[in-house]
Structures are given as C-alpha cells and as structure tokens.
Design an enzyme around this catalytic site. Structure first.
Site, PDB file in Angstrom:
ATOM      1  N   LYS A  26       0.554  -1.675  -0.654  1.00 36.94           N
ATOM      2  CA  LYS A  26      -0.103  -0.317   0.302  1.00 36.94           C
ATOM      3  C   LYS A  26       1.148   0.349  -0.152  1.00 36.94           C
ATOM      4  O   LYS A  26       1.664   1.788   0.942  1.00 36.94           O
ATOM      5  CB  LYS A  26      -0.978   0.088   1.028  1.00 36.94           C
ATOM      6  CG  LYS A  26      -1.923   1.162   1.324  1.00 36.94           C
ATOM      7  CD  LYS A  26      -2.807   1.385   2.133  1.00 36.94           C
ATOM      8  CE  LYS A  26      -1.973   2.614   3.644  1.00 36.94           C
ATOM      9  NZ  LYS A  26      -2.046   3.291   2.731  1.00 36.94           N
ATOM     10  N   GLY A  41       7.253   5.155   7.188  1.00 36.55           N
ATOM     11  CA  GLY A  41       6.113   6.261   8.138  1.00 36.55           C
ATOM     12  C   GLY A  41       6.625   7.043   9.600  1.00 36.55           C
ATOM     13  O   GLY A  41       7.845   6.943   9.835  1.00 36.55           O
ATOM     14  N   THR A  56       3.064   5.822  13.939  1.00 40.22           N
ATOM     15  CA  THR A  56       2.112   4.947  12.718  1.00 40.22           C
ATOM     16  C   THR A  56       3.026   3.766  13.466  1.00 40.22           C
ATOM     17  O   THR A  56       2.293   2.372  13.596  1.00 40.22           O
ATOM     18  CB  THR A  56       2.028   5.261  11.773  1.00 40.22           C
ATOM     19  OG1 THR A  56       1.645   6.397  11.646  1.00 40.22           O
ATOM     20  CG2 THR A  56       1.124   4.006  10.691  1.00 40.22           C
ATOM     21  N   GLU A  68      10.703   1.960   9.838  1.00 37.51           N
ATOM     22  CA  GLU A  68      11.147   2.547   9.846  1.00 37.51           C
ATOM     23  C   GLU A  68      11.022   4.297   9.448  1.00 37.51           C
ATOM     24  O   GLU A  68      10.532   4.287   9.071  1.00 37.51           O
ATOM     25  CB  GLU A  68      12.735   2.805   8.346  1.00 37.51           C
ATOM     26  CG  GLU A  68      12.754   1.955   6.799  1.00 37.51           C
ATOM     27  CD  GLU A  68      14.070   1.578   7.702  1.00 37.51           C
ATOM     28  OE1 GLU A  68      13.914   2.519   8.055  1.00 37.51           O
ATOM     29  OE2 GLU A  68      14.679   0.619   7.614  1.00 37.51           O
ATOM     30  N   CYS A  88      13.178  11.965   5.578  1.00 35.05           N
ATOM     31  CA  CYS A  88      13.873  12.164   6.801  1.00 35.05           C
ATOM     32  C   CYS A  88      14.828  12.019   7.420  1.00 35.05           C
ATOM     33  O   CYS A  88      15.304  12.165   7.848  1.00 35.05           O
ATOM     34  CB  CYS A  88      13.095   9.932   6.826  1.00 35.05           C
ATOM     35  SG  CYS A  88      14.333   9.126   5.607  1.00 35.05           S
ATOM     36  N   GLU A  97       9.802  16.693  15.076  1.00 35.60           N
ATOM     37  CA  GLU A  97      10.024  16.642  13.773  1.00 35.60           C
ATOM     38  C   GLU A  97       8.979  17.198  13.098  1.00 35.60           C
ATOM     39  O   GLU A  97       7.893  16.914  13.526  1.00 35.60           O
ATOM     40  CB  GLU A  97       9.431  14.933  12.961  1.00 35.60           C
ATOM     41  CG  GLU A  97       9.768  14.733  12.073  1.00 35.60           C
ATOM     42  CD  GLU A  97       9.909  12.982  11.597  1.00 35.60           C
ATOM     43  OE1 GLU A  97       9.150  12.417  11.621  1.00 35.60           O
ATOM     44  OE2 GLU A  97      10.807  12.333  10.808  1.00 35.60           O
TER      45      GLU A  97
HETATM   46  P1  NAD Z   1       2.286   7.828   7.935  1.00 38.28           P
HETATM   47  O1  NAD Z   1       3.037   7.185   9.293  1.00 38.28           O
HETATM   48  O2  NAD Z   1       0.711   8.915   8.679  1.00 38.28           O
HETATM   49  O3  NAD Z   1       1.578   7.040   7.073  1.00 38.28           O
HETATM   50  C1  NAD Z   1       2.850   5.913   6.202  1.00 38.28           C
HETATM   51  C2  NAD Z   1       2.065   4.663   4.868  1.00 38.28           C
HETATM   52  O4  NAD Z   1       1.101   4.049   6.821  1.00 38.28           O
HETATM   53  C3  NAD Z   1       0.994   5.889   4.367  1.00 38.28           C
HETATM   54  O5  NAD Z   1       0.840   4.534   3.528  1.00 38.28           O
HETATM   55  C4  NAD Z   1      -0.601   5.490   5.426  1.00 38.28           C
HETATM   56  O6  NAD Z   1      -1.500   5.046   4.507  1.00 38.28           O
HETATM   57  C5  NAD Z   1      -0.141   4.559   6.519  1.00 38.28           C
HETATM   58  N1  NAD Z   1      -1.075   4.100   7.387  1.00 38.28           N
HETATM   59  C6  NAD Z   1      -0.976   5.089   8.791  1.00 38.28           C
HETATM   60  N2  NAD Z   1      -2.111   4.589   9.195  1.00 38.28           N
HETATM   61  C7  NAD Z   1      -1.796   2.855   9.061  1.00 38.28           C
HETATM   62  C8  NAD Z   1      -2.410   1.782   9.440  1.00 38.28           C
HETATM   63  N3  NAD Z   1      -3.295   2.132  10.841  1.00 38.28           N
HETATM   64  N4  NAD Z   1      -1.827   1.110   9.799  1.00 38.28           N
HETATM   65  C9  NAD Z   1      -1.411  -0.348   8.666  1.00 38.28           C
HETATM   66  N5  NAD Z   1      -0.971   1.793   7.820  1.00 38.28           N
HETATM   67  C10 NAD Z   1      -1.350   3.071   7.908  1.00 38.28           C
HETATM   68  O7  NAD Z   1       3.963   9.127   7.413  1.00 38.28           O
HETATM   69  P2  NAD Z   1       3.744   9.654   6.056  1.00 38.28           P
HETATM   70  O8  NAD Z   1       3.170  10.253   6.734  1.00 38.28           O
HETATM   71  O9  NAD Z   1       3.034   9.090   4.989  1.00 38.28           O
HETATM   72  O10 NAD Z   1       4.998   9.987   6.597  1.00 38.28           O
HETATM   73  C11 NAD Z   1       6.237  10.803   7.048  1.00 38.28           C
HETATM   74  C12 NAD Z   1       6.814  10.089   7.839  1.00 38.28           C
HETATM   75  O11 NAD Z   1       7.479   9.455   7.208  1.00 38.28           O
HETATM   76  C13 NAD Z   1       8.070  10.840   9.137  1.00 38.28           C
HETATM   77  O12 NAD Z   1       7.893  10.731  10.275  1.00 38.28           O
HETATM   78  C14 NAD Z   1       9.261  10.374   8.114  1.00 38.28           C
HETATM   79  O13 NAD Z   1      10.208  11.097   9.176  1.00 38.28           O
HETATM   80  C15 NAD Z   1       8.537   8.910   7.677  1.00 38.28           C
HETATM   81  N6  NAD Z   1       9.961   8.247   7.193  1.00 38.28           N
HETATM   82  C16 NAD Z   1      10.608   7.502   7.145  1.00 38.28           C
HETATM   83  C17 NAD Z   1      11.996   7.254   6.530  1.00 38.28           C
HETATM   84  C18 NAD Z   1      13.044   5.999   6.846  1.00 38.28           C
HETATM   85  O14 NAD Z   1      13.122   5.778   6.057  1.00 38.28           O
HETATM   86  N7  NAD Z   1      13.111   6.045   8.255  1.00 38.28           N
HETATM   87  C19 NAD Z   1      11.900   7.427   5.196  1.00 38.28           C
HETATM   88  C20 NAD Z   1      10.536   8.512   5.268  1.00 38.28           C
HETATM   89  C21 NAD Z   1      10.010   8.752   5.858  1.00 38.28           C
END
Ligand code: NAD
Length: 479
Positions: free
Chosen positions: A173, A226, A230, A248, A282, A383
């Site tokens: 997804k 993400g 989450t 991650e 990130c 963040e």
């Molecule tokens: P998010 O956690 O809101 O969403 C990430 C994904 O998780 C989306 O596809 C979302 O639909 C899904 N999701 C949300 N709730 C869920 C649930 N209950 N069950 C399963 N899936 C669910 O994050 P975002 O706003 O899309 O991304 C930004 C974040 O990602 C920032 O905190 C950033 O630091 C982090 N990030 C980390 C890395 C890394 O490699 N560590 C890389 C890129 C981004």
C-alpha cells in the site's frame, strides 16, 4: 484521472466502489480519485498473493533476476511519465523526480535483481559430533509493504524489490496522498512479465486499507516506512500476531559543523540537506550546530543562500523549492513557526506561506531558518518534516555530542570536520543508524539502512533486506 487497485495482474475497482479525492499540491485542485479500499480488497489481494506464492517461490534465481531487471529497465524507459506523475502528486520539482526518485526506483529493482543471485546462507560443521548444520533461507510467504508520501516510488520499490527477489508475494500500500506512481508500477510489472499475483497494490487510507494489511493473520511480515506514531501502532497490532517487523520511522537529524571543515562544500551541502524535497526527507539535517568561531559567518552566508532559493511551480526547471505535499501538512509545518516564536526563537528568514501567481491555492512555503537559544525547545526536538531548520552555536565537541543525542530519534547524523580523531570519536558516539562525514545522502545500496531509538527497528538495504524477507531454518544432519 481515476486510479485502481492492482490485484492478480489486473487493474480493478475497490469492492465497495468508494473513492477518495487526490489533490495536486502545486495548485490545490482535485485531479483524480483513488480507491477507498477496505478489508475486502486486502483479502482479495492476499488470496491472489497466496495463490501465486508456490510457483514464484520456486522460480530460479536466474528467472527472478531477469524479471526484476526488466522492471528496472521499464521504469527507466518511463522516466518522463513517472517523474511527471510523481511531481504532480507530491509537489516536488520535476527535475528532482527525474534526477533522484525515478532513477532510484529503477536502481532498487536492478540492485535486488543482482543481490539475490549473490545471497548465500551459512553452514556450520559441528566438529567432533559428526554433524553439519546449514541454514536454509526461505521466503516468508505473503508479506506487507507500506510506504509514505515523501519519496513515493523510491521507498515503495525499496521494499517491494527485495521482497519479491527473495521469493515472496506482496500486498503493498502506497500513501493515499501520493498513489500515482505506485499505480503506474502495476502496468510496468505486467509488461515486464512479473507473474500475476506476485505483486498486489491496494490504495486507500491507513486506518482502513493499511490496518487490514497489518492485522491480516496470514501476512506474516510487514515492512513499514512512515511516522513514529504509526510505527508504534503497527508494533502493537503486530506483536500478538507474531509478525516479523521492519519499521523505518521519523528523524530529527543533527548536522554538526566544525570550524575546520571544507567550508564551501559544507555550505552547498547544508542548503541541500536542509531544504531538498521541501525538507520532507527523513534524512534531512534539521538541527544545525555550528562551532562558535564560524557561527556568525555561517549564519550570514546560510541565510543569504537560502533566501536565493527559488520557490516555484514543480514543473518549472528553475524551481528549487516546490509545493509541500498537502494542505494539512503545510498547516502543521507553519504551526511550528508560531511555536518557535513563542519559544523566543528568532526567525532569520522565511516563516510564511507563499501565494504563487496563478497557483494561489498551492501549498507553498518559504524555506525557514530559526535561530534557537537552547536545543531543548520543541522546534529542536520534534520532527517537523518540512522546510524549517534550526541553527545554534556550540563550544566543545562534548557539548555538541550531548545535544545531538538528546532527542528521541536516531536516524542519521552529519559531521563536517577534517580532524580524523574527532571523526572517529564522534562517529562511534552518535546515536544514529547512519553517520555521514563531509557529505550527505550519499547512498550505497549494499549498506544497512535504518534507525535507532524512536527512528525504528530493523535494517533494510543490501543483504539485510533479503534477510528480513526470508525465514532462516537450521538443518542439522548427522553422519
Ligand atoms: P504515516 O505514518 O502517516 O503514513 C505512512 C503509511 O502508513 C501510509 O501509507 C499510511 O496510509 C499508512 N498507515 C497509516 N496508518 C496506518 C495503520 N493504522 N495501519 C497501516 N498503515 C497505516 O507517515 P507519512 O506522513 O506518510 O510519512 C512521513 C513520515 O515518514 C515522517 O515521520 C518521516 O520521517 C517518515 N519517513 C521515514 C523514513 C525512514 O526511512 N526512516 C523515510 C521516509 C519517511
């Protein structure tokens, strides 16, 4: 434009026929709809994946290598189309999508196509016991891959490529905010000859479609990138189901600058590491610590350089800062400017939303530098994930090390110095999954990638990803 789920090699509507709007960050307009998928769609995708598994997990490595290489080539052939889609969906400058996001998605498939042919497992001779042990690394079965919006195709493929290279079938997804390139990947995979059911892509919200993936009892591993909140939720759901997890998560990365650094190189890179992709990476260095002797000079030069960054429409080749990904995200990032003011931070430049002529409803914001008096303020601890960085001076190595480590995150760090002994000391002590010295964002796909503390658990990248996506089994034979 309406996009559909990709299940069993076919584009299909969601079972409930419900849809979500997809916004273009550059002008704030709705330009398409995406499936508002639910548990039912995830179940259909799971069955397709489970059905495909026995055949796919028994394809030769040579065959897997060929299919993944064809996907990689097809991504490259579709560079312009994919970069346009990524830029329109995410707001990032199109030149950036062309130079980084899409080429990296192709590299992900190419890298894991080849890595799987070199992946080996261990054997242990039990000396004196007439026995030999070897480790079978078997694919897990059906795995879940969930990715965020900031580097959409780049991170989506970073998970899918090793998962299928290792012989798994996938229910994936992408973020509901940036679904477009994941949608186009389905067609590319079909054309490249990926057997149906090996990759299934479900679109929809995190708390419905995503939730259905993480709580599915037979999806035995989840690779998630993400937000930290989450990630914590996923860990709570997955723990009693004994799923394998790779998380991650967020970061708040220090960029530590010593007076003996190569100044111009540091300055160029720091502008990039602060504001590339509108600061929505990130790995961006959002807390900048500068050694006192060069603090005044750095502050003046950095502010001057950042003021010159052109904010513009993502399709304009001169644009350095495009649109933020969504309206709620823009509002969240802007709220930190108010927080900074309440905390007596000094806004050295930026701080405001930008209304671009002809694109007044787009989500643009000035790149913002905040001078803080203490590292403990909220803008320095939380963040923000947008075009805001903090700067402050430091006196000693010990002091800056403590400040660098005094956050809940531990994703990446950057150190600028030419002192070898200091480099050795700091790189050992910094709490982070990756430390860059005199560079930023230089990536070698063989290296382990991930974070410590609230930035995640587990490592992806290189053989680490292939280890994650396989289950080791010890075979002991006595002779
Ligand atoms: P998010 O956690 O809101 O969403 C990430 C994904 O998780 C989306 O596809 C979302 O639909 C899904 N999701 C949300 N709730 C869920 C649930 N209950 N069950 C399963 N899936 C669910 O994050 P975002 O706003 O899309 O991304 C930004 C974040 O990602 C920032 O905190 C950033 O630091 C982090 N990030 C980390 C890395 C890394 O490699 N560590 C890389 C890129 C981004």
């Amino acid at each position: 434009m309406n996009i559909q789920n990709y299940i069993n090699g076919q584009y299909v509507d969601p079972v409930n026929n419900k849809w979500l709007d997809n916004y273009c960050p550059a002008n704030g307009e709705i330009y398409g709809q995406i499936p508002d998928s639910t548990k039912e769609d995830v179940e259909v995708a799971y069955i397709a994946a489970r059905t495909a598994f026995s055949e796919w997990s028994n394809t030769t490595l040579d065959e897997r290598n060929r299919v993944l290489l064809r996907i990689s080539e097809d991504i490259e052939k579709n560079l312009d189309r994919l970069a346009e889609a990524e830029s329109k969906d995410n707001g990032k400058p199109i030149w950036l999508a062309k130079a980084v996001d899409i080429p990296r998605a192709a590299s992900n498939f190419r890298f894991f196509a080849n890595a799987i042919t070199q992946f080996a497992s261990e054997s242990h001779e039990s000396v004196g016991q007439n026995a030999i042990n070897y480790t079978l690394r078997q694919p897990i079965g059906v795995v879940g891959c969930i990715s965020p919006w900031n580097l959409p195709l780049y991170l989506f493929t970073w998970k899918i490529a090793p998962a299928i290279a290792a012989g798994n079938c996938v229910v994936a997804k992408p973020s509901e905010i940036t679904p477009m390139t994941a949608y186009l990947l389905g067609e590319i995979c079909t054309n490249a000859g990926l057997p149906k059911g090996v990759l299934n892509i479900i679109h929809g919200l995190g708390n419905t479609a995503g939730q259905a993936i993480i709580e599915h009892p037979d999806i035995k591993a989840i690779s998630f990138t993400g937000g930290t909140a989450t990630g914590a939720h996923i860990a709570r759901v997955a723990a009693p189901l004994f799923k394998k997890l790779s998380l991650e998560l967020g970061g708040k990365n220090p960029n530590i600058i010593f007076a003996d650094c190569d100044y111009e190189d540091m300055l160029d890179t720091t502008v990039r590491s602060s504001f590339a992709n509108q600061g929505q990476i990130c790995l961006c260095g959002s807390r900048i610590f500068i050694e006192e002797p060069i603090y005044e000079k750095f502050r003046a030069d950095f502010v001057k350089r950042v003021k010159e960054l052109k904010i513009g429409h993502p399709s304009d080749p001169g644009t350095k800062v495009g649109a933020l990904v969504s309206k709620p995200h823009l509002e969240k990032v802007l709220s930190y400017v108010d927080i900074a003011k309440e905390e007596k931070g000094k806004i050295l430049c930026g701080g405001k939303a930008v209304s671009l002529p002809d694109y007044e409803n787009g989500y643009y914001m000035e790149p913002t530098i905040i001078e803080v008096k203490t590292d403990e303020c909220r803008v320095n601890q939380e963040e923000i994930f947008g075009p805001i960085v903090t700067i402050m001076p430091f006196k000693t190595e010990q002091e800056v090390l403590e400040m660098a480590n005094k956050v809940k995150y531990g994703l990446s760090s950057t150190v600028w110095t030419n002192d070898l002994k200091r480099t050795m000391r700091l790189t050992k002590e910094l709490q982070a999954g990756i430390v860059w010295v005199n560079t930023w964002m230089l990536r070698d796909l063989r290296t382990p990638f991930g974070g410590v503390k609230d930035s995640g658990v587990g490592r992806e990248g290189g053989f680490e990803a292939l280890r994650f996506f396989t289950e080791p089994k010890n075979i002991c034979i006595k002779y």
